[in-house]
Design an enzyme around this catalytic site. Structure first.
Site, short mmCIF file in Angstrom:
data_model
loop_
_atom_site.label_atom_id
_atom_site.label_comp_id
_atom_site.label_asym_id
_atom_site.label_seq_id
_atom_site.Cartn_x
_atom_site.Cartn_y
_atom_site.Cartn_z
N ASP A 58 0.85 -1.19 0.00
CA ASP A 58 0.00 0.00 0.00
C ASP A 58 0.88 1.24 0.00
O ASP A 58 1.66 1.46 0.95
CB ASP A 58 -0.89 -0.04 1.25
CG ASP A 58 -1.77 1.19 1.38
OD1 ASP A 58 -2.62 1.20 2.31
OD2 ASP A 58 -1.62 2.12 0.57
N LYS A 85 -9.63 5.55 -10.12
CA LYS A 85 -9.82 6.53 -11.18
C LYS A 85 -11.18 6.49 -11.88
O LYS A 85 -11.35 7.08 -12.94
CB LYS A 85 -8.73 6.37 -12.22
CG LYS A 85 -8.92 5.18 -13.12
CD LYS A 85 -8.12 5.36 -14.40
CE LYS A 85 -8.41 4.27 -15.37
NZ LYS A 85 -9.43 4.62 -16.35
N THR A 127 -9.48 16.50 -16.31
CA THR A 127 -10.83 16.79 -15.80
C THR A 127 -10.80 17.83 -14.68
O THR A 127 -11.84 18.17 -14.13
CB THR A 127 -11.52 15.50 -15.28
OG1 THR A 127 -10.73 14.94 -14.22
CG2 THR A 127 -11.67 14.47 -16.38
N TYR A 151 -13.42 12.00 -7.73
CA TYR A 151 -12.15 11.60 -8.38
C TYR A 151 -11.39 12.85 -8.84
O TYR A 151 -10.24 13.06 -8.46
CB TYR A 151 -12.40 10.67 -9.57
CG TYR A 151 -11.23 10.64 -10.53
CD1 TYR A 151 -11.24 11.39 -11.70
CD2 TYR A 151 -10.10 9.90 -10.23
CE1 TYR A 151 -10.15 11.40 -12.56
CE2 TYR A 151 -9.01 9.89 -11.07
CZ TYR A 151 -9.04 10.65 -12.25
OH TYR A 151 -7.95 10.66 -13.09
N TYR A 179 -3.36 14.15 -17.69
CA TYR A 179 -3.68 13.24 -18.80
C TYR A 179 -5.06 13.58 -19.35
O TYR A 179 -5.96 13.92 -18.57
CB TYR A 179 -3.79 11.79 -18.34
CG TYR A 179 -2.67 11.19 -17.58
CD1 TYR A 179 -2.87 9.97 -16.94
CD2 TYR A 179 -1.41 11.77 -17.47
CE1 TYR A 179 -1.87 9.34 -16.23
CE2 TYR A 179 -0.40 11.17 -16.75
CZ TYR A 179 -0.63 9.95 -16.13
OH TYR A 179 0.36 9.33 -15.43
N ASN A 181 -7.44 11.38 -22.35
CA ASN A 181 -8.02 10.02 -22.28
C ASN A 181 -7.02 8.97 -22.76
O ASN A 181 -6.89 8.76 -23.96
CB ASN A 181 -9.30 9.97 -23.12
CG ASN A 181 -10.42 10.74 -22.47
OD1 ASN A 181 -10.28 11.92 -22.15
ND2 ASN A 181 -11.55 10.07 -22.24
N ASN A 201 -15.11 3.05 -19.29
CA ASN A 201 -14.57 3.85 -20.38
C ASN A 201 -14.88 3.24 -21.75
O ASN A 201 -15.11 2.03 -21.88
CB ASN A 201 -13.06 4.03 -20.21
CG ASN A 201 -12.70 4.79 -18.93
OD1 ASN A 201 -11.72 4.48 -18.30
ND2 ASN A 201 -13.51 5.77 -18.56
N ARG A 233 -13.45 13.68 -27.27
CA ARG A 233 -12.41 13.51 -26.26
C ARG A 233 -11.04 13.52 -26.93
O ARG A 233 -10.93 13.29 -28.14
CB ARG A 233 -12.59 12.18 -25.52
CG ARG A 233 -13.86 12.09 -24.65
CD ARG A 233 -13.84 13.07 -23.52
NE ARG A 233 -15.00 12.93 -22.63
CZ ARG A 233 -16.18 13.50 -22.82
NH1 ARG A 233 -16.37 14.27 -23.90
NH2 ARG A 233 -17.16 13.34 -21.94
N GLY A 294 -23.20 13.59 -15.94
CA GLY A 294 -21.85 14.07 -15.62
C GLY A 294 -20.96 14.24 -16.83
O GLY A 294 -19.89 14.86 -16.74
C1 WQD Z 1 -15.46 8.91 -23.40
C2 WQD Z 1 -16.63 9.24 -24.30
C3 WQD Z 1 -18.76 9.09 -23.18
C4 WQD Z 1 -18.53 4.74 -22.55
C5 WQD Z 1 -12.28 9.19 -18.54
C6 WQD Z 1 -12.10 8.85 -17.13
C7 WQD Z 1 -11.42 9.94 -16.35
C8 WQD Z 1 -10.28 10.55 -17.11
C9 WQD Z 1 -10.59 10.84 -18.55
C10 WQD Z 1 -8.10 10.06 -16.30
C11 WQD Z 1 -17.70 10.09 -23.61
C12 WQD Z 1 -18.65 8.04 -24.28
C13 WQD Z 1 -18.25 6.05 -22.88
C14 WQD Z 1 -19.57 4.05 -23.22
C15 WQD Z 1 -20.01 6.01 -24.54
N1 WQD Z 1 -9.15 9.69 -17.05
N2 WQD Z 1 -18.98 6.66 -23.86
N3 WQD Z 1 -20.27 4.71 -24.19
O1 WQD Z 1 -15.67 10.08 -19.38
O2 WQD Z 1 -13.94 11.24 -20.86
O3 WQD Z 1 -13.26 10.18 -18.70
O4 WQD Z 1 -11.09 9.63 -19.12
O5 WQD Z 1 -8.00 10.99 -15.61
O6 WQD Z 1 -10.94 9.32 -15.18
O7 WQD Z 1 -13.37 8.63 -16.56
O8 WQD Z 1 -13.96 8.76 -20.70
O9 WQD Z 1 -14.12 6.66 -21.96
O10 WQD Z 1 -15.77 7.05 -20.07
O11 WQD Z 1 -15.97 8.38 -22.18
O12 WQD Z 1 -20.65 6.58 -25.43
O13 WQD Z 1 -19.89 2.83 -22.97
O14 WQD Z 1 -17.28 8.02 -24.65
O15 WQD Z 1 -20.06 9.67 -23.16
O16 WQD Z 1 -18.24 10.97 -24.60
P1 WQD Z 1 -14.30 10.14 -19.94
P2 WQD Z 1 -14.97 7.62 -21.19
#
Ligand code: WQD
Length: 339
Positions: A58, A85, A127, A151, A179, A181, A201, A233, A294
């Site tokens: 840990d 995350k 984010t 987060y 970062y 995506n 994701n 993204r 969100g």
């Molecule tokens: C991407 C796009 C969804 C899933 C993530 C992490 C966050 C950060 C950044 C590190 C969005 C769409 C998603 C699905 C979909 N990482 N989607 N169907 O939300 O940008 O954030 O990356 O810091 O921790 O949460 O990434 O891959 O979840 O979504 O349509 O089954 O894909 O609406 O437009 P996100 P994501």
């Protein structure tokens, strides 16, 4: 240099370990294996032909860290990748997220400062940017603690702590890497992303549909104010991200500095799916669903500061990411559990 990678057996960690070893550095992996498998560490050695000791423990435990420095010191730098995350999960488990994501930083800073490390690199997130009017986000864009989920707030809290600690330790370099995506996988197909359960994701979800583990892709909303109506993204190949860590470490100077690690090229959900279908060689079943709570319409960065200051930029494209992710997933349909 010798680098302690906290969270070093994870998705970003294993790829960063490979890049550091390939660049001639020594690496010590510390991971509690809550989000990955020891297999990842074994495969880092297989890819590089070099050993990278894995300490299972840990990163918020002072005694564990003292033992790491005793057994594997002297350590020149700490790269802190050890965090929970999942944005959605964090809204349901705020205490676990704040505790894990911030306590680890406190403990790693205490140990690192007491053992005289030169550099501390922190895995942050795009984010933390809070005003869509600032797109494409630069490092000077508006950030806030009033973000949509624990987060992201935990990451912003870490950045504030690190800035104050850097201010009273002028000999220390603190680099914050925001970062966007992370996607893709190492070209060998030996290491990759291995989320537990149903992936939150997009790319891991698409890959699970492609490999037959899930029935169909759900597109969360096609009514956004974007060219094709789906979310935009900044998808950065995990190998580019790993190389960004190596460059940041090798060029570290005393002081506190922030860099965006992204491509600066926004890609939509439908564009990513089309790219993945090219990699797989067939269409993938998908359906348009309602928006996910969100989510924002668009988030992507201006990566020019890292290019100007570090000479680093993302080289790989979304097609490279989909090709490499599919190579990993098709060879490891059950992730690291694939026998
Ligand atoms: C991407 C796009 C969804 C899933 C993530 C992490 C966050 C950060 C950044 C590190 C969005 C769409 C998603 C699905 C979909 N990482 N989607 N169907 O939300 O940008 O954030 O990356 O810091 O921790 O949460 O990434 O891959 O979840 O979504 O349509 O089954 O894909 O609406 O437009 P996100 P994501």
């Amino acid at each position: 240099m010798r680098v302690l990678l906290a969270g070093g057996a994870g998705y970003i960690g294993a790829h960063t370990a490979v890049s550091l070893l390939d660049a001639g550095h020594d690496v010590v992996l510390l991971d509690d294996l809550s989000g990955t498998s020891a297999t990842a560490a074994e495969r880092v050695a297989e890819i590089t032909g070099k050993s990278a000791p894995l300490v299972v423990g840990d990163a918020s435990d002072d005694a564990v860290l003292e033992q790491v420095f005793t057994d594997h010191g002297p350590i020149d730098a700490i790269v802190h990748l050890a965090a929970f995350k999942a944005v959605g999960e964090s809204t349901q488990k705020p205490l676990e997220y704040y505790s894990n994501n911030v306590d680890t930083t406190f403990a790693l800073l205490r140990a690192g400062l007491s053992h005289g490390i030169r550099s501390f690199v922190f895995s942050s997130t795009g984010t933390v940017y809070s005003d869509p009017a600032d797109l494409p986000f630069t490092e000077e864009s508006t950030t806030s603690i009033d973000l949509s989920n624990p987060y992201s707030k935990s990451k912003r809290i870490n950045e504030v702590v690190l800035a104050d600690v850097a201010r009273v330790n002028p000999e220390l370099n603190v680099t914050v890497l925001r970062y966007f995506n992370p996607v893709g996988a190492h070209a060998s197909g030996l290491i990759g992303e291995d989320p537990a359960g149903i992936p939150n994701n997009l790319m891991p979800f698409v890959a699970r549909v492609a490999v037959g583990k899930l029935d169909r892709i759900g597109v969360f909303g096609a009514d956004y104010d974007t060219p094709d109506g789906t979310g935009l993204r900044d998808y950065i190949h995990v190998v580019d991200l790993a190389e960004g860590h190596v460059t940041a470490l090798e060029q570290a100077q005393p002081g506190f500095v922030v860099y965006n690690l992204g491509t600066g090229r926004p890609v939509s959900v439908l564009e990513l799916i089309a790219s993945f279908e090219k990699a797989v060689g067939r269409d993938l079943p998908a359906q348009i669903l309602s928006r996910r709570a969100g989510d924002v319409a668009a988030t992507y960065c201006d990566p020019s500061k890292a290019e100007r200051d570090l000479g680093w930029r993302a080289r790989l494209t979304i097609d490279d990411s989909c090709r490499d992710y599919w190579n990993w997933q098709s060879k490891n349909p059950d992730g690291y559990a694939t026998v």
